[in-house]
Design an enzyme around this catalytic site. Structure first.
Site, mmCIF file in Angstrom:
data_model
loop_
_atom_site.group_PDB
_atom_site.id
_atom_site.type_symbol
_atom_site.label_atom_id
_atom_site.label_comp_id
_atom_site.label_asym_id
_atom_site.label_seq_id
_atom_site.Cartn_x
_atom_site.Cartn_y
_atom_site.Cartn_z
ATOM 1 N N THR A 96 -93.600 -55.616 -54.317
ATOM 2 C CA THR A 96 -92.855 -55.994 -55.530
ATOM 3 C C THR A 96 -91.675 -55.073 -55.816
ATOM 4 O OG1 THR A 96 -94.827 -56.887 -56.535
ATOM 5 C CG2 THR A 96 -93.133 -56.129 -58.053
ATOM 6 N N VAL A 120 -102.450 -64.771 -61.228
ATOM 7 C CA VAL A 120 -101.277 -64.058 -61.735
ATOM 8 C C VAL A 120 -101.601 -62.575 -61.667
ATOM 9 C CG1 VAL A 120 -99.900 -63.587 -63.799
ATOM 10 C CG2 VAL A 120 -100.517 -65.944 -63.220
ATOM 11 N N GLY A 121 -100.665 -61.787 -61.188
ATOM 12 C CA GLY A 121 -100.901 -60.349 -61.046
ATOM 13 C C GLY A 121 -100.455 -59.562 -62.259
ATOM 14 N N ASP A 122 -100.188 -58.300 -62.029
ATOM 15 C CA ASP A 122 -99.808 -57.379 -63.107
ATOM 16 C C ASP A 122 -98.339 -57.497 -63.518
ATOM 17 O OD1 ASP A 122 -99.492 -56.358 -60.333
ATOM 18 O OD2 ASP A 122 -98.364 -54.788 -61.363
ATOM 19 N N GLY A 164 -98.248 -52.733 -55.968
ATOM 20 C CA GLY A 164 -99.510 -52.608 -55.258
ATOM 21 C C GLY A 164 -100.471 -53.683 -55.733
ATOM 22 N N GLY A 197 -102.348 -55.815 -57.885
ATOM 23 C CA GLY A 197 -102.231 -56.096 -59.307
ATOM 24 C C GLY A 197 -103.530 -55.953 -60.060
HETATM 25 C C1 SD4 Z 1 -99.203 -58.303 -57.634
HETATM 26 N N1 SD4 Z 1 -98.422 -56.067 -57.997
HETATM 27 O O1 SD4 Z 1 -98.923 -59.473 -57.854
HETATM 28 C C2 SD4 Z 1 -98.086 -57.313 -57.376
HETATM 29 C C3 SD4 Z 1 -97.859 -57.207 -55.913
HETATM 30 C C4 SD4 Z 1 -97.188 -55.947 -55.492
HETATM 31 O O2 SD4 Z 1 -96.677 -54.492 -53.824
HETATM 32 O O3 SD4 Z 1 -96.732 -55.152 -56.234
HETATM 33 N N2 SD4 Z 1 -97.150 -55.642 -54.266
HETATM 34 O O4 SD4 Z 1 -100.356 -57.894 -57.574
#
Ligand code: SD4
Length: 298
Positions: free
Chosen positions: A158, A187-189, A210, A212
């Site tokens: 991300t 849905v992530g963070d 990273g 989420g």
């Molecule tokens: C997620 N945090 O959707 C995001 C993915 C991400 O490095 O940051 N990847 O979980």
């Protein structure tokens, strides 16, 4: 002061371009939005905007957020038809009294505000998904690893960008297509305020990248900013957040949590659970790729 901080080494060329194009007088929000838009448009970045990895059903969805302060933030999640979720997040912040719009109705909101509807699934993303369907290989169990040269290995990466502009205004943005092969609807963070992004002009700003689920579980970005507000330096705050993650989860080999943090007076740091994270800083000169100052389990 005009300072930009951004996750992963692919941000190096983005920050250089944005700093040159927008210059020292640009506002913090324009700076972070433009950085995220560039990543969203770059098909070679596997986990942001077009070119991102699809979900388990072969569908691409985007999440993004922007933030200026606790009372000024916006986010969108599960976007399926618009190329620039970060600009949609900004519209949510600026044109509504809400903080988060989700799914097909968020795409309709974008249509109503004149954003062009596009097919966000590229041929190359589709091919990667077909390959994964076939053999469930090879990126599924890899934590993201950044060689520092703009190319990452792994299944997510991300962009999170923080800025302080010449007037001292802080802003942050993040944008992602989330984890590769995610359960449809996940849905992530990143679009959730306090999880993937938090900005409080009195205390500082932080953004996380990273896994989420691990980031969300400790409200990583809020926690880091809160700790800085209580006197911790950026590196101390990130270290405490990562220790909280480690104590809260059984950490597995594919897990990574990384974070960058910035104080209103321009102190900054990056940290990660494990090796393989880099970030980029740009301050009165060319952008510089940096290794994190703190790695919990090198
Ligand atoms: C997620 N945090 O959707 C995001 C993915 C991400 O490095 O940051 N990847 O979980």
């Amino acid at each position: 002061m005009n300072m930009l901080l951004s996750t992963w080494s692919f941000s190096e060329s983005i920050l250089n371009t944005v700093a040159t194009k927008l210059g020292n007088s640009a506002g913090a929000l324009d700076l972070v939005e433009t950085c995220a838009r560039m990543a969203e448009a770059d098909e070679s970045i596997d986990s942001v905007g077009v070119g991102g990895y699809p979900d388990a059903d072969g569908r691409c969805t985007f999440d993004a957020a922007v933030m200026l302060s606790p009372s000024q933030s916006g986010g969108v999640c599960a976007i399926e038809r618009h190329q620039h979720p970060v600009s949609l997040a900004r519209l949510v912040m600026e044109k509504t009294n809400h903080t988060l719009l989700a799914g097909p109705l968020a795409d309709v909101f974008a249509d109503e505000h004149g954003l062009e509807s596009v097919d966000i699934l590229t041929q190359s993303s589709k091919e990667k998904w077909l390959k994964w369907k076939e053999d469930h290989q090879p990126t599924e169990t890899l934590a993201p690893y950044d060689t520092g040269t703009g190319k990452l290995f792994g299944n997510h990466d991300t962009i999170g960008t923080l800025a302080v502009d010449a007037r001292g205004t802080m802003a942050g943005a993040c944008s992602t297509s989330g984890m590769a092969w995610k359960v449809p609807g996940r849905v992530g963070d990143s679009p959730i305020i306090g999880h993937g992004l938090y900005v409080d002009p009195k205390r500082g700003a932080a953004t996380a990248t990273g896994h989420g689920e691990l980031i969300s579980g400790v409200c990583s970005s809020f926690l880091v900013v809160e700790l800085m507000g209580r006197g911790a330096s950026p590196i101390e705050a990130i270290q405490e957040m990562l220790e909280r993650v480690e104590h809260s989860y059984d950490i597995e080999s594919e897990h990574q949590v990384a974070c960058i943090a910035l104080t209103p007076d321009g102190q900054f740091a990056g940290g990660a659970l494990r090796d393989g994270f880099t970030y980029v800083v740009c301050k009165n000169g060319p952008a510089e790729v940096k290794s994190p100052e703190f790695v919990l389990n090198p």
